[in-house]
Every structure is written in structure tokens, then in C-alpha cells.
Design an enzyme around this catalytic site. Sequence first.
Site, PDB file in Angstrom:
ATOM      1  N   GLU A 148      37.519  44.407  42.322  1.00  0.00           N
ATOM      2  CA  GLU A 148      36.901  44.315  43.647  1.00  0.00           C
ATOM      3  C   GLU A 148      37.897  44.641  44.755  1.00  0.00           C
ATOM      4  OE1 GLU A 148      33.820  44.244  43.955  1.00  0.00           O
ATOM      5  OE2 GLU A 148      33.359  43.756  41.882  1.00  0.00           O
ATOM      6  N   HIS A 161      27.997  52.518  37.796  1.00  0.00           N
ATOM      7  CA  HIS A 161      28.636  51.617  36.827  1.00  0.00           C
ATOM      8  C   HIS A 161      28.407  52.079  35.395  1.00  0.00           C
ATOM      9  CE1 HIS A 161      28.289  48.864  40.324  1.00  0.00           C
ATOM     10  NE2 HIS A 161      29.400  48.352  39.856  1.00  0.00           N
TER      11      HIS A 161
HETATM   12 ZN   LIG Z   1      32.860  47.956  41.556  1.00  0.00          ZN
END
Ligand SMILES: [Zn+2]
Length: 359
Positions: free
Chosen positions: A176, A278
Site C-alpha cells: 500500500e 489485480h
Molecule cells: Zn494495490
Amino acid sequence: MCEQVGHRHSIFCVVPPHVLREIVRNGGPDARESALKTLSIDNTQRNLRGIRLAAPVDQALAAGVSALGTVQGGKQRTIHGANNTETLPGDVVRSEGAPATGDRAVDEAYDGLGHTYDYYLNILGRNSLDGQGGPLHAVVHFGQNFDNAFWDGRYMVFGDGFLLDHLTDLTVATHELTHGVTEVEAQLLYHKQSGALNEHVSDVFGSVVKQYVNGRQDAGQADWLIGEGIWRDDIQGKALRSMSNPGSAHDDPLIGKDPQPAHMDGYVRTHEDNGGVHINSGIPNRAFYLAATGIGGFAGDKAARIWYATLRDDRLRIRAKFKEFALLTYINAWNLFPEGDEANIVKSAWAEVGIEISQ
Ligand SMILES: [Zn+2]
Ligand SMILES: [Zn+2]
């Protein structure tokens, strides 16, 4: 930034930043401190110049600078607790230098931010996410049963999870935080291939920082998992994603099978997940794994430096596709290691996932 013609926010420096970064990497405490200070001021200038140029893409950066106000120094972590509400940031529960609290999420987030900061500084010579020592803020206990962690441009936010057990995992935290680095360096658009590259870069550093903490583990010994052991006990899954073997991280009736392809043959065209950001990140992820294990040693020393140089390369477009990114890793491998086999290893790693580099 000083030495590159055509950089978005060029300024002219007497001592170029790569020298300062070497000092930060190799110098004693005093030398390091002054080099950091110089780099901070350089970056402030670069950012101020960015504000003056006022390109639309720089708005986030400009906002970040004005919010910070002054140039900051070293590692400055603040962990907030949201008390299971969705109010950001919540109360301060641990600040820099304070002792452990005994709350696992708080202490893990604090340590995770610290390890990430240390890797970027000690190995890459980067002082915090913004490169100018900006403070790091995390929020834990966000929402109720919130199964995610996110970076909102200001805060690294962790839920307590429901199916996920352990969101303050180091690889997740670094993943993150690295979105913050990418935002500053490359602004890769979060859609389709450029978005998958954005995800990929976060996974690269997520895994590499864990390997750094594990005593600069040899690439061949690392688990290459993002979020290892993060699923609740009754879920059939060892991690969120696997970089070495994309598609193998979980296979459970409740959460489904890991959808990541490991090769361009399996590239997923979808409108979901911002065009599969993703999902298709599995392809460059495996290329990085192959490059790192092919080069050998600690992945954070060579392979990750090649990728980091690519991220900072002004030729990297915000809409870059896998092929363009691959070519830049090859070029940067040559620049960094002109004497070695690294560039050819990088080239074959991409070829193995179905991406041929042609100049
Ligand atoms: Zn990410
Ligand atoms: Zn630059």
C-alpha cells in the site's frame, strides 16, 4: 533529476542527487543526515517547480506538498485508531519513538511502516514515500469487519478483516505504501495494463521488503507471497497472491480460485477490477520473480533497483503497457550493470511470460 534532460520538473543542481543517495547509503550518521537534508530541499524545489508548472497530473503532488508545509526530517510514523468506525484518521494511538502498545494491529502497522521506510532509505536512498522525509500515517481498526487495506493518498488504512485475519501483514503494508511512491514517481494510470503495472510495482516491493527484513534473504529461498497466512483458518488459501506461481495462492469455495495468469497466454480481458489490475499483475510479477532468482542473491539489491530505476525513468508513460515497461527494465539493467548478465537475465525473464523485448 538534475542530470536528466526533459525531466518533467528539471532543476539544475551542483551535486546531483544520485551522489547524495550514495552518501545516504554508504555514509556515517552525520554525512547521511546532511545528504538527506539536501535531497529534501532539492525535492521541495522540484515539487514547487511542479506546482508552478501546474500540469494536471501534478495536482495530487502539489496538494501533498502544501499539506506537509515544511520539509521534514527522518522516520516519522503516526498510527491512528479508528475504533471500528469509518472516520479518518481517528485518535493517535502510537507516535514515533513511543513503546509498543500491546495492540497487535497498532504495533504491526508501526513496525511495517518502519521496515518499509528503512528499506527505501538504506537500499534505494529514498527518504520516505515522497522522497523528502514526509511523515507516514497509518490508520488501524478501520470499519467493521473491513476486509481490506488501502492507501488514500494520505493514510495507509487497515481494516480488522473478516475473511482476512491479519491485514497489517508487512507485505500488505509495503504494497500500500508503495502506491504512494508510484503516485509520486510514475502516476501509472490505474486501469488495464498500466494499472496492473501499478499493482505489480507494489507487489514487488511488498515481497522484497519482507525479504529484507528476513535478513536479506536469497531470492531462491523467499516465499514470494503477498499476504502469507492472511486468510482465516477455515479458508483454503496460503496468501493473497503468489509472485512465483501466480494463480496458486488460494482455491476455496468461499473466495474462489486465485485468478492470476502467469503468462500472456492467460491475459484476462475484463471490465472488473479496473480492467483486471489485480489479476494481470501476475504476469509481470512472475517476470520479476524469474529475473530476481536468475540474478541470484537478495532481490532487493539488484532486481529491485532495476525496477525502481524503471519506475523513476521519465520515459515510462502513465499509460505504459507491459511491453514498454519490460523494455525499460532491460535498458535500466544495462545502465546499472553494464558489465554483468543482469540485462540478459531480465530479457529472458520477460520472454518466459510471453513478453518479447524488441527495441
Ligand atoms: Zn494495490
Ligand atoms: Zn527526476
